[in-house]
Design a protein around this motif. Sequence first.
Motif, mmCIF file in Angstrom:
data_model
loop_
_atom_site.group_PDB
_atom_site.id
_atom_site.type_symbol
_atom_site.label_atom_id
_atom_site.label_comp_id
_atom_site.label_asym_id
_atom_site.label_seq_id
_atom_site.Cartn_x
_atom_site.Cartn_y
_atom_site.Cartn_z
ATOM 1 N N ALA A 58 73.919 18.831 23.012
ATOM 2 C CA ALA A 58 73.029 19.814 23.628
ATOM 3 C C ALA A 58 71.841 19.129 24.296
ATOM 4 O O ALA A 58 71.472 19.454 25.434
ATOM 5 N N ASP A 59 71.222 18.165 23.603
ATOM 6 C CA ASP A 59 70.105 17.426 24.196
ATOM 7 C C ASP A 59 70.552 16.641 25.432
ATOM 8 O O ASP A 59 69.831 16.572 26.430
ATOM 9 N N LEU A 60 71.746 16.053 25.349
ATOM 10 C CA LEU A 60 72.301 15.330 26.505
ATOM 11 C C LEU A 60 72.437 16.274 27.690
ATOM 12 O O LEU A 60 72.084 15.924 28.827
ATOM 13 N N THR A 61 72.932 17.476 27.445
ATOM 14 C CA THR A 61 73.125 18.458 28.522
ATOM 15 C C THR A 61 71.791 18.943 29.077
ATOM 16 O O THR A 61 71.587 18.992 30.298
ATOM 17 N N LEU A 62 70.871 19.286 28.190
ATOM 18 C CA LEU A 62 69.587 19.845 28.611
ATOM 19 C C LEU A 62 68.715 18.844 29.354
ATOM 20 O O LEU A 62 67.850 19.232 30.143
ATOM 21 N N HIS A 63 68.954 17.544 29.125
ATOM 22 C CA HIS A 63 68.151 16.518 29.781
ATOM 23 C C HIS A 63 68.920 15.810 30.891
ATOM 24 O O HIS A 63 68.596 14.680 31.255
ATOM 25 N N SER A 64 69.945 16.491 31.430
ATOM 26 C CA SER A 64 70.710 15.954 32.557
ATOM 27 C C SER A 64 70.578 16.899 33.749
ATOM 28 O O SER A 64 70.544 18.120 33.585
ATOM 29 N N LYS A 65 70.525 16.326 34.922
ATOM 30 C CA LYS A 65 70.435 17.141 36.139
ATOM 31 C C LYS A 65 71.798 17.726 36.503
ATOM 32 O O LYS A 65 71.897 18.847 36.977
ATOM 33 N N LYS A 66 72.862 16.935 36.297
ATOM 34 C CA LYS A 66 74.226 17.399 36.593
ATOM 35 C C LYS A 66 74.841 17.963 35.312
ATOM 36 O O LYS A 66 75.767 17.402 34.740
ATOM 37 N N SER A 67 74.319 19.111 34.887
ATOM 38 C CA SER A 67 74.693 19.615 33.566
ATOM 39 C C SER A 67 75.812 20.651 33.589
ATOM 40 O O SER A 67 76.140 21.233 32.561
ATOM 41 N N ALA A 68 76.418 20.893 34.745
ATOM 42 C CA ALA A 68 77.405 21.966 34.848
ATOM 43 C C ALA A 68 78.626 21.727 33.976
ATOM 44 O O ALA A 68 79.202 22.658 33.426
ATOM 45 N N GLU A 69 79.071 20.480 33.849
ATOM 46 C CA GLU A 69 80.241 20.161 33.019
ATOM 47 C C GLU A 69 80.116 18.731 32.516
ATOM 48 O O GLU A 69 79.322 17.943 33.021
ATOM 49 N N LEU A 70 80.909 18.394 31.501
ATOM 50 C CA LEU A 70 80.734 17.146 30.764
ATOM 51 C C LEU A 70 80.905 15.918 31.636
ATOM 52 O O LEU A 70 80.144 14.947 31.513
ATOM 53 N N LEU A 71 81.872 15.926 32.521
ATOM 54 C CA LEU A 71 82.105 14.743 33.343
ATOM 55 C C LEU A 71 80.927 14.463 34.271
ATOM 56 O O LEU A 71 80.537 13.306 34.465
ATOM 57 N N GLY A 72 80.344 15.510 34.840
ATOM 58 C CA GLY A 72 79.174 15.330 35.688
ATOM 59 C C GLY A 72 77.996 14.761 34.911
ATOM 60 O O GLY A 72 77.252 13.904 35.413
ATOM 61 N N ILE A 73 77.821 15.220 33.666
ATOM 62 C CA ILE A 73 76.761 14.698 32.800
ATOM 63 C C ILE A 73 76.956 13.208 32.557
ATOM 64 O O ILE A 73 76.009 12.418 32.602
ATOM 65 N N LEU A 74 78.200 12.809 32.314
ATOM 66 C CA LEU A 74 78.495 11.407 32.042
ATOM 67 C C LEU A 74 78.360 10.548 33.288
ATOM 68 O O LEU A 74 77.954 9.384 33.205
ATOM 69 N N ALA A 343 70.207 9.059 28.092
ATOM 70 C CA ALA A 343 69.501 10.231 28.602
ATOM 71 C C ALA A 343 68.180 10.484 27.891
ATOM 72 O O ALA A 343 67.227 10.985 28.504
ATOM 73 N N ILE A 344 68.090 10.126 26.614
ATOM 74 C CA ILE A 344 66.900 10.526 25.835
ATOM 75 C C ILE A 344 65.980 9.367 25.445
ATOM 76 O O ILE A 344 64.897 9.593 24.922
ATOM 77 N N LYS A 345 66.411 8.122 25.703
ATOM 78 C CA LYS A 345 65.631 6.984 25.193
ATOM 79 C C LYS A 345 64.204 6.930 25.745
ATOM 80 O O LYS A 345 63.285 6.484 25.055
ATOM 81 N N SER A 346 64.018 7.375 26.997
ATOM 82 C CA SER A 346 62.672 7.377 27.569
ATOM 83 C C SER A 346 62.165 8.796 27.803
ATOM 84 O O SER A 346 61.166 8.995 28.496
ATOM 85 N N GLU A 347 62.856 9.772 27.221
ATOM 86 C CA GLU A 347 62.492 11.173 27.409
ATOM 87 C C GLU A 347 61.252 11.520 26.588
ATOM 88 O O GLU A 347 61.170 11.228 25.396
ATOM 89 N N GLU A 348 60.280 12.152 27.239
ATOM 90 C CA GLU A 348 59.045 12.523 26.553
ATOM 91 C C GLU A 348 59.078 13.959 26.029
ATOM 92 O O GLU A 348 58.310 14.316 25.147
ATOM 93 N N LYS A 349 59.978 14.774 26.577
ATOM 94 C CA LYS A 349 60.081 16.149 26.122
ATOM 95 C C LYS A 349 60.681 16.200 24.717
ATOM 96 O O LYS A 349 61.408 15.307 24.305
ATOM 97 N N ALA A 350 60.382 17.278 24.001
ATOM 98 C CA ALA A 350 60.884 17.433 22.635
ATOM 99 C C ALA A 350 62.399 17.595 22.621
ATOM 100 O O ALA A 350 62.977 18.255 23.489
ATOM 101 N N LEU A 351 63.038 16.950 21.648
ATOM 102 C CA LEU A 351 64.485 17.054 21.479
ATOM 103 C C LEU A 351 64.797 18.108 20.422
ATOM 104 O O LEU A 351 63.981 18.402 19.560
ATOM 105 N N LEU A 352 65.999 18.670 20.485
ATOM 106 C CA LEU A 352 66.425 19.639 19.479
ATOM 107 C C LEU A 352 66.468 19.000 18.099
ATOM 108 O O LEU A 352 66.253 19.674 17.088
ATOM 109 N N LEU A 353 66.764 17.702 18.050
ATOM 110 C CA LEU A 353 66.801 16.969 16.785
ATOM 111 C C LEU A 353 65.429 16.435 16.381
ATOM 112 O O LEU A 353 65.282 15.838 15.314
ATOM 113 N N GLY A 354 64.430 16.619 17.240
ATOM 114 C CA GLY A 354 63.114 16.086 16.941
ATOM 115 C C GLY A 354 63.059 14.575 17.145
ATOM 116 O O GLY A 354 63.921 13.983 17.807
ATOM 117 N N LYS A 355 62.083 13.937 16.559
ATOM 118 C CA LYS A 355 61.900 12.489 16.732
ATOM 119 C C LYS A 355 63.078 11.689 16.199
ATOM 120 O O LYS A 355 63.397 10.609 16.702
#
Length: 382
Positions: A58-74, A343-355
């Motif tokens: 979910a965090d991977l999807t929410l922090h991706s611009k091409k979030s429509a489907e899994l292959l685009g996210i990857l 996707a999340i290593k340099s993300e400053e926004k809060a993650l669903l899993l937290g820190k």
Amino acid sequence: MKSKKLTFWESLMLVAGAGIGTGILTIPYAISKIGMLGTILALVIAYAVSAVMYLMIADLTLHSKKSAELLGILQENLFYGKYGKVFTAIFFVVLVVLLLENLVVYILCAANVMTELVPIDGNVAKVLFYVMASTVIIFGMKGVGVGEKYSVTLIGIVVLVLIGLSLLKPKNALPMGLGEPKLIFALYGLFMFAFSAIFSVVQVCNHIARKEDTKKAILGGLTLNAVLTFLFAVAVMIGSNEVTEIATTGLTESLGIPVIKIICALFVLMAMFSSFWSSGFAFADVVGEQFKIGEKSAWFLSTMPTVFIAIFLPLSILEYIQIGAGALSIILVIVVLPAYYHAIKSEEKALLLGKIGKSKVLITLVGICVGLMVVASLISIP
């Protein structure tokens, strides 16, 4: 015109319904060989791993611009650079294998039930199920959400009815043992497969009306799946003279009530419909994005081959499940987790899993647990 957004309950049911499929029918047999203590251990571990894994997706999807489907996210987070197209092509093949396998299993299970209810040829039943399942394309993703809400509700009602009847006519006491470690490990693999809802997690992230409800919908769907799977297993073990590999078979024979056969058949069909819808739309999203075609065309291009595979490739349901478990593990461990970290290593926004979501130890641990699912799926249960 964009489709309507999914409500919280439709999103929750989408996650639950995607996982309630062949796993729920085969798990009671495994539990009967192990015992409740071993079952609870396997269930708790599989639930915890799945919960963390799906929040990562979910965090991977929410922090991706091409979030429509899994292959685009990857493609955005992993398959870029000099060899990006090569890796995309390889992963596309793996994804196709997984989704084809999932859909074929649903067709086979549904056809088995349909031929027991009415005197029709098995291949006719396979085509008929596919045609009925494909009508959902008329209503789009919103239709899937509504369909899942009603199908999972019906599944829940059936499970409660079966528990009530089993308690009124108990045939066995619950086996309370721990069981052999290797069989507990095998059951863990079955639970992991039964909880599998990675594509629905992506769909929920993209289609839920209130983004702040995403975490609750995902965890709620996984929890509902686990509860219904466990309660159904309890009903089967109490109410069956002998627990069969496909649990509804032994239960209907033991209860000896004609209408129960129809109720159990509806239970299986609803489970197969709900899983087919989720996987089918995930498949259509990938195919539509890659070949730049519309949703309806992508649905039929991606799903129609499953009917021919189900008819002309005579593998058993278990063999198809083992193929799917291997493909799913490749997707999660080798591809999705590295993409998530990128996707999340340099993300400053809060993650669903937290820190803790950025912990390399946690990511590695989840990867190992998911990878072990493949080994677990290869252990035979006598």
